[in-house]
Design an enzyme around this catalytic site. Structure first.
Site, PDB file in Angstrom:
ATOM      1  N   CYS A 118       0.829  -1.207   0.000  1.00 40.40           N
ATOM      2  CA  CYS A 118       0.000   0.000   0.000  1.00 40.40           C
ATOM      3  C   CYS A 118       0.864   1.258   0.000  1.00 40.40           C
ATOM      4  O   CYS A 118       1.654   1.470   0.921  1.00 40.40           O
ATOM      5  CB  CYS A 118      -0.940   0.012   1.197  1.00 40.40           C
ATOM      6  N   LYS A 141       2.178  -9.410   0.008  1.00 40.67           N
ATOM      7  CA  LYS A 141       1.932  -8.574  -1.171  1.00 40.67           C
ATOM      8  C   LYS A 141       2.945  -7.440  -1.134  1.00 40.67           C
ATOM      9  O   LYS A 141       3.166  -6.825  -0.084  1.00 40.67           O
ATOM     10  CB  LYS A 141       0.519  -8.012  -1.173  1.00 40.67           C
ATOM     11  N   HIS A 176       2.127  -6.204  -6.514  1.00 40.52           N
ATOM     12  CA  HIS A 176       1.181  -5.116  -6.722  1.00 40.52           C
ATOM     13  C   HIS A 176       1.925  -4.094  -7.565  1.00 40.52           C
ATOM     14  O   HIS A 176       2.593  -3.208  -7.035  1.00 40.52           O
ATOM     15  CB  HIS A 176       0.776  -4.559  -5.344  1.00 40.52           C
TER      16      HIS A 176
END
Length: 85
Positions: A12, A51, A83
């Site tokens: 993120c 991730k 990602h």
């Protein structure tokens, strides 16, 4: 609950998330991520996955992501989700 895996999100890019030392900024600390993966593996029989991005900030070299994945894999991570946007 019937979960299939436990996933640690190191992908993120949100500034709000990273201010809390979560998300993509964790890629700058592969040994910390590896320690987290090991603790998660010790706590569950479920597969542990991570991730991640192909890099962080302006660091997008193959060597960087290779070293990150290698360090985390050695701690027992069973899968990686890239990602890549």
């Amino acid at each position: 609950w019937g979960y299939d895996e436990v996933n640690l999100n190191c992908g993120c890019p949100s500034e709000r998330v990273q201010k809390g030392a979560f998300g993509a900024c964790l890629m700058a600390e592969p040994q910390l991520v590896a320690d987290c993966v090991k603790a998660m593996r010790d706590a569950t029989a479920l597969p542990v996955t991570v991730k991640h991005r192909i890099g962080i900030d302006r660091i997008e070299s193959y060597d960087f992501v290779r070293d990150f994945v290698g360090t985390v894999a050695a701690a027992g991570c069973e899968g990686f989700i890239v990602h890549a946007r």
